[in-house]
Design a protein around this motif. Structure first.
Motif, PDB file in Angstrom:
ATOM      1  N   PRO A 195       0.780  -1.061   0.227  1.00  0.00           N
ATOM      2  CA  PRO A 195      -0.171  -0.252   0.188  1.00  0.00           C
ATOM      3  C   PRO A 195       0.887   1.118   0.150  1.00  0.00           C
ATOM      4  CG  PRO A 195      -1.206  -1.066   1.429  1.00  0.00           C
ATOM      5  CD  PRO A 195       0.034  -2.162   1.173  1.00  0.00           C
ATOM      6  N   ARG A 196       1.813   1.195   0.092  1.00  0.00           N
ATOM      7  CA  ARG A 196       3.161   2.021   0.768  1.00  0.00           C
ATOM      8  C   ARG A 196       4.311   1.883  -0.540  1.00  0.00           C
ATOM      9  NH1 ARG A 196       3.988   6.433   4.968  1.00  0.00           N
ATOM     10  NH2 ARG A 196       6.818   6.949   4.254  1.00  0.00           N
ATOM     11  N   GLY A 197       4.881   0.805  -0.970  1.00  0.00           N
ATOM     12  CA  GLY A 197       5.952   0.551  -1.419  1.00  0.00           C
ATOM     13  C   GLY A 197       6.810   2.009  -1.543  1.00  0.00           C
ATOM     14  N   GLU A 198       7.000   2.675  -0.290  1.00  0.00           N
ATOM     15  CA  GLU A 198       8.969   3.422  -0.535  1.00  0.00           C
ATOM     16  C   GLU A 198      10.284   2.819  -0.373  1.00  0.00           C
ATOM     17  OE1 GLU A 198       9.942   7.746   1.151  1.00  0.00           O
ATOM     18  OE2 GLU A 198       7.979   7.299   1.831  1.00  0.00           O
ATOM     19  N   GLU A 199      10.374   3.173  -1.224  1.00  0.00           N
ATOM     20  CA  GLU A 199      11.671   2.045  -1.350  1.00  0.00           C
ATOM     21  C   GLU A 199      13.300   2.682  -0.581  1.00  0.00           C
ATOM     22  OE1 GLU A 199      15.840   0.922  -4.386  1.00  0.00           O
ATOM     23  OE2 GLU A 199      13.807   2.433  -5.133  1.00  0.00           O
ATOM     24  N   GLY A 200      13.522   2.012   0.344  1.00  0.00           N
ATOM     25  CA  GLY A 200      14.298   3.086   1.295  1.00  0.00           C
ATOM     26  C   GLY A 200      14.021   3.305   2.614  1.00  0.00           C
ATOM     27  N   HIS A 201      12.446   2.853   2.708  1.00  0.00           N
ATOM     28  CA  HIS A 201      11.449   2.856   4.228  1.00  0.00           C
ATOM     29  C   HIS A 201      11.122   1.900   4.775  1.00  0.00           C
ATOM     30  CE1 HIS A 201      12.258   7.277   3.726  1.00  0.00           C
ATOM     31  NE2 HIS A 201      12.358   7.238   3.853  1.00  0.00           N
ATOM     32  N   PRO A 202      11.976   0.654   4.605  1.00  0.00           N
ATOM     33  CA  PRO A 202      11.237  -0.565   4.883  1.00  0.00           C
ATOM     34  C   PRO A 202      10.477  -0.439   6.450  1.00  0.00           C
ATOM     35  CG  PRO A 202      13.177  -0.660   5.600  1.00  0.00           C
ATOM     36  CD  PRO A 202      13.281   0.556   5.033  1.00  0.00           C
ATOM     37  N   TYR A 203      10.389  -0.283   7.529  1.00  0.00           N
ATOM     38  CA  TYR A 203       9.773   0.061   8.422  1.00  0.00           C
ATOM     39  C   TYR A 203       8.338   0.497   7.549  1.00  0.00           C
ATOM     40  CZ  TYR A 203       8.043   1.154  13.301  1.00  0.00           C
ATOM     41  OH  TYR A 203       7.197   1.378  14.373  1.00  0.00           O
ATOM     42  N   GLU A 204       7.952   1.626   7.201  1.00  0.00           N
ATOM     43  CA  GLU A 204       7.084   2.168   7.170  1.00  0.00           C
ATOM     44  C   GLU A 204       6.143   1.630   6.228  1.00  0.00           C
ATOM     45  OE1 GLU A 204       9.658   5.427   8.604  1.00  0.00           O
ATOM     46  OE2 GLU A 204       9.853   3.692   6.962  1.00  0.00           O
ATOM     47  N   ASN A 205       6.893   0.653   5.194  1.00  0.00           N
ATOM     48  CA  ASN A 205       6.592  -0.225   4.272  1.00  0.00           C
ATOM     49  C   ASN A 205       5.737  -2.017   5.143  1.00  0.00           C
ATOM     50  OD1 ASN A 205       6.869   1.042   2.453  1.00  0.00           O
ATOM     51  ND2 ASN A 205       9.147  -0.358   2.031  1.00  0.00           N
ATOM     52  N   ILE A 206       6.230  -1.521   5.953  1.00  0.00           N
ATOM     53  CA  ILE A 206       6.417  -3.076   6.988  1.00  0.00           C
ATOM     54  C   ILE A 206       4.360  -2.729   7.346  1.00  0.00           C
ATOM     55  CG2 ILE A 206       6.821  -4.781   9.089  1.00  0.00           C
ATOM     56  CD1 ILE A 206       9.442  -4.585   8.745  1.00  0.00           C
ATOM     57  N   VAL A 207       4.609  -1.633   8.493  1.00  0.00           N
ATOM     58  CA  VAL A 207       3.679  -1.619   8.994  1.00  0.00           C
ATOM     59  C   VAL A 207       2.057  -0.998   7.587  1.00  0.00           C
ATOM     60  CG1 VAL A 207       2.458   0.346  10.306  1.00  0.00           C
ATOM     61  CG2 VAL A 207       4.801   0.556  10.454  1.00  0.00           C
ATOM     62  N   ALA A 208       2.977  -0.432   6.570  1.00  0.00           N
ATOM     63  CA  ALA A 208       1.242  -0.694   5.937  1.00  0.00           C
ATOM     64  C   ALA A 208       1.068  -2.097   5.485  1.00  0.00           C
ATOM     65  CB  ALA A 208       2.298  -0.078   4.709  1.00  0.00           C
ATOM     66  N   THR A 209       2.316  -3.135   5.169  1.00  0.00           N
ATOM     67  CA  THR A 209       1.050  -4.286   4.568  1.00  0.00           C
ATOM     68  C   THR A 209       0.422  -5.478   6.106  1.00  0.00           C
ATOM     69  OG1 THR A 209       1.980  -6.118   3.018  1.00  0.00           O
ATOM     70  CG2 THR A 209       3.695  -5.201   5.052  1.00  0.00           C
ATOM     71  N   PHE A 210       0.715  -4.969   6.646  1.00  0.00           N
ATOM     72  CA  PHE A 210       0.468  -5.103   7.977  1.00  0.00           C
ATOM     73  C   PHE A 210      -1.024  -4.679   8.067  1.00  0.00           C
ATOM     74  CE2 PHE A 210       5.046  -7.544   9.255  1.00  0.00           C
ATOM     75  CZ  PHE A 210       4.451  -9.162   7.392  1.00  0.00           C
ATOM     76  N   GLY A 211      -0.998  -3.326   7.965  1.00  0.00           N
ATOM     77  CA  GLY A 211      -2.524  -2.967   8.824  1.00  0.00           C
ATOM     78  C   GLY A 211      -3.322  -3.488   7.595  1.00  0.00           C
ATOM     79  N   THR A 212      -3.349  -4.228   6.535  1.00  0.00           N
ATOM     80  CA  THR A 212      -4.454  -4.789   6.136  1.00  0.00           C
ATOM     81  C   THR A 212      -4.885  -6.069   6.347  1.00  0.00           C
ATOM     82  OG1 THR A 212      -2.683  -5.817   4.003  1.00  0.00           O
ATOM     83  CG2 THR A 212      -3.486  -3.323   3.955  1.00  0.00           C
ATOM     84  N   TRP A 213      -5.621  -6.500   6.340  1.00  0.00           N
ATOM     85  CA  TRP A 213      -5.904  -8.145   6.705  1.00  0.00           C
ATOM     86  C   TRP A 213      -6.182  -9.204   5.394  1.00  0.00           C
ATOM     87  CZ3 TRP A 213      -8.637 -11.571   3.564  1.00  0.00           C
ATOM     88  CH2 TRP A 213      -9.317 -11.030   2.095  1.00  0.00           C
ATOM     89  N   TYR A 214      -5.950  -8.803   4.315  1.00  0.00           N
ATOM     90  CA  TYR A 214      -5.399  -9.370   3.268  1.00  0.00           C
ATOM     91  C   TYR A 214      -3.526  -9.947   3.473  1.00  0.00           C
ATOM     92  CZ  TYR A 214      -3.499  -5.527   0.859  1.00  0.00           C
ATOM     93  OH  TYR A 214      -3.686  -4.304   0.324  1.00  0.00           O
ATOM     94  N   GLY A 215      -2.680  -8.901   4.028  1.00  0.00           N
ATOM     95  CA  GLY A 215      -1.014  -8.696   4.145  1.00  0.00           C
ATOM     96  C   GLY A 215      -1.035  -9.832   5.315  1.00  0.00           C
ATOM     97  N   ASN A 216      -2.217  -9.287   6.439  1.00  0.00           N
ATOM     98  CA  ASN A 216      -1.251 -10.335   7.627  1.00  0.00           C
ATOM     99  C   ASN A 216      -2.232 -12.231   7.651  1.00  0.00           C
ATOM    100  OD1 ASN A 216      -0.674  -7.892   9.788  1.00  0.00           O
ATOM    101  ND2 ASN A 216      -2.608  -7.660   9.967  1.00  0.00           N
ATOM    102  N   THR A 217      -3.168 -11.987   6.512  1.00  0.00           N
ATOM    103  CA  THR A 217      -3.600 -13.925   6.151  1.00  0.00           C
ATOM    104  C   THR A 217      -2.952 -14.337   5.696  1.00  0.00           C
ATOM    105  OG1 THR A 217      -6.105 -13.203   6.438  1.00  0.00           O
ATOM    106  CG2 THR A 217      -5.624 -14.556   5.337  1.00  0.00           C
ATOM    107  N   VAL A 218      -2.017 -14.225   4.558  1.00  0.00           N
ATOM    108  CA  VAL A 218      -0.690 -14.196   3.534  1.00  0.00           C
ATOM    109  C   VAL A 218       0.470 -14.730   4.602  1.00  0.00           C
ATOM    110  CG1 VAL A 218       0.430 -13.844   1.604  1.00  0.00           C
ATOM    111  CG2 VAL A 218      -2.372 -13.531   1.647  1.00  0.00           C
ATOM    112  N   TYR A 219       0.410 -13.863   4.910  1.00  0.00           N
ATOM    113  CA  TYR A 219       1.739 -14.027   6.448  1.00  0.00           C
ATOM    114  C   TYR A 219       1.870 -14.810   7.087  1.00  0.00           C
ATOM    115  CZ  TYR A 219       5.962 -11.940   7.808  1.00  0.00           C
ATOM    116  OH  TYR A 219       7.740 -12.260   8.013  1.00  0.00           O
ATOM    117  N   ILE A 220       0.995 -15.111   7.763  1.00  0.00           N
ATOM    118  CA  ILE A 220       0.742 -15.023   9.244  1.00  0.00           C
ATOM    119  C   ILE A 220       0.359 -17.034   8.870  1.00  0.00           C
ATOM    120  CG2 ILE A 220      -0.534 -16.287  10.688  1.00  0.00           C
ATOM    121  CD1 ILE A 220      -1.033 -13.904  11.262  1.00  0.00           C
ATOM    122  N   VAL A 221      -0.594 -17.604   7.445  1.00  0.00           N
ATOM    123  CA  VAL A 221      -0.580 -18.037   6.985  1.00  0.00           C
ATOM    124  C   VAL A 221       0.746 -18.987   6.363  1.00  0.00           C
ATOM    125  CG1 VAL A 221      -1.730 -19.951   5.419  1.00  0.00           C
ATOM    126  CG2 VAL A 221      -3.152 -18.415   6.441  1.00  0.00           C
ATOM    127  N   ALA A 222       1.614 -18.572   5.137  1.00  0.00           N
ATOM    128  CA  ALA A 222       3.047 -18.710   5.075  1.00  0.00           C
ATOM    129  C   ALA A 222       4.105 -19.131   6.140  1.00  0.00           C
ATOM    130  CB  ALA A 222       3.429 -17.516   4.535  1.00  0.00           C
TER     131      ALA A 222
END
Length: 280
Positions: A195-222
């Protein structure tokens, strides 16, 4: 005189027969010439003759060799996962630590390596390990199916449900992890689906992807699939490489269970922290 004449005639006849045999007969060359012809034939290369396969090819074609490739590449990926988890846990210390860690990774090897080269070298090694691991697993599965097209029937022997469960877990867990790897690269490496996808800012990208239900679901199942894969894979690698023994079995099983638990809990803790507001 007549006797002398007949003797000479017989001698001349034998001589002419010998000369005729030497020129036209089947035994004209003699045993020495036959041996020389055979040696010359042996020295002459035969066109179209199959080349002897190399040692690497022989190892790769064998079942034991493929299992060894799976074991070694699996251990390479396991070492990467441990280091990757330690780096990702810096997200709990805030954006400065996490982003600083990501920047430091690109400076490893300087000035011998150019900026960012270490990351690309690591990616090449990991890609080779993933491909070899997956191809070996697929070919071993096909080879096992071809060798046993019909299931064995043992009316007196109970079925090994534990072995069947482990096999299915490894097979489908590997498929899940392969699909997740594609998603993970598109999410937190290229930022394509982030959802953010800003290069050089992994912290903000991590918070953005795990702020979505689908991002959490895919990651936890994997990550759950990863834990099961590591648990069985570490034990299988030890058996393949001949490390296991009656004295070491208990320790190896505890190590496999411990690694699986630590990796699963560590990786899953990150999306849970974002969902609960611990990391924001």
């Amino acid at each position: 005189m007549a006797l002398v004449t007949r003797t000479r005639t017989r001698s001349d006849g034998r001589g002419s027969r010998a000369a005729g045999g030497s020129a036209d007969g089947p035994g004209s060359g003699g045993p020495g010439d036959g041996a020389a012809s055979g040696a010359a034939a042996r020295r002459t290369p035969v066109r179209g003759a199959a080349r002897q396969p190399s040692l690497v090819t022989l190892v790769w074609r064998s079942t034991v060799g493929k299992k060894a490739v799976m074991a070694v590449t699996g251990l390479i990926m396991l070492a990467y996962l441990v280091g990757h988890l330690l780096g990702n846990l810096k997200v709990f210390f805030g954006p400065d630590d996490m982003n600083g860690y990501a920047h430091w990774l690109r400076t490893i090897g300087e000035p011998v390596l150019h900026h960012g080269w270490f990351i690309w070298l690591a990616r090449v090694v990991l890609l080779a390990a993933v491909v070899l691991h997956g191809v070996s697993a697929y070919q071993l599965s096909r080879r096992g199916g071809a060798a046993r097209p019909v299931a064995y029937a043992h009316p007196r022997r109970p079925r090994n449900h534990r072995g069947d469960y482990a096999t299915r877990t490894m097979r489908w867990g590997g498929v899940i992890l392969a699909l997740f790897l594609v998603w993970h690269l598109l999410d937190l490496t290229t930022g394509t689906v982030n959802p953010r996808g800003e290069e050089g800012h992994p912290y903000e990208n991590i918070v953005a992807t795990f702020g979505t239900w689908y991002g959490n679901t895919v990651y936890i199942v994997a990550m759950l699939a990863l834990g099961l894969h590591v648990r069985h894979g570490f034990w299988s690698a030890a058996q393949t490489l001949g490390v296991n023994s009656a004295r070491l079995d208990r320790g190896l099983k505890l190590t496999a269970n411990g690694l699986a638990l630590v990796l699963t809990a560590g990786f899953v803790s990150i999306p849970l922290a974002v969902m609960t507001g611990v990391v924001s």
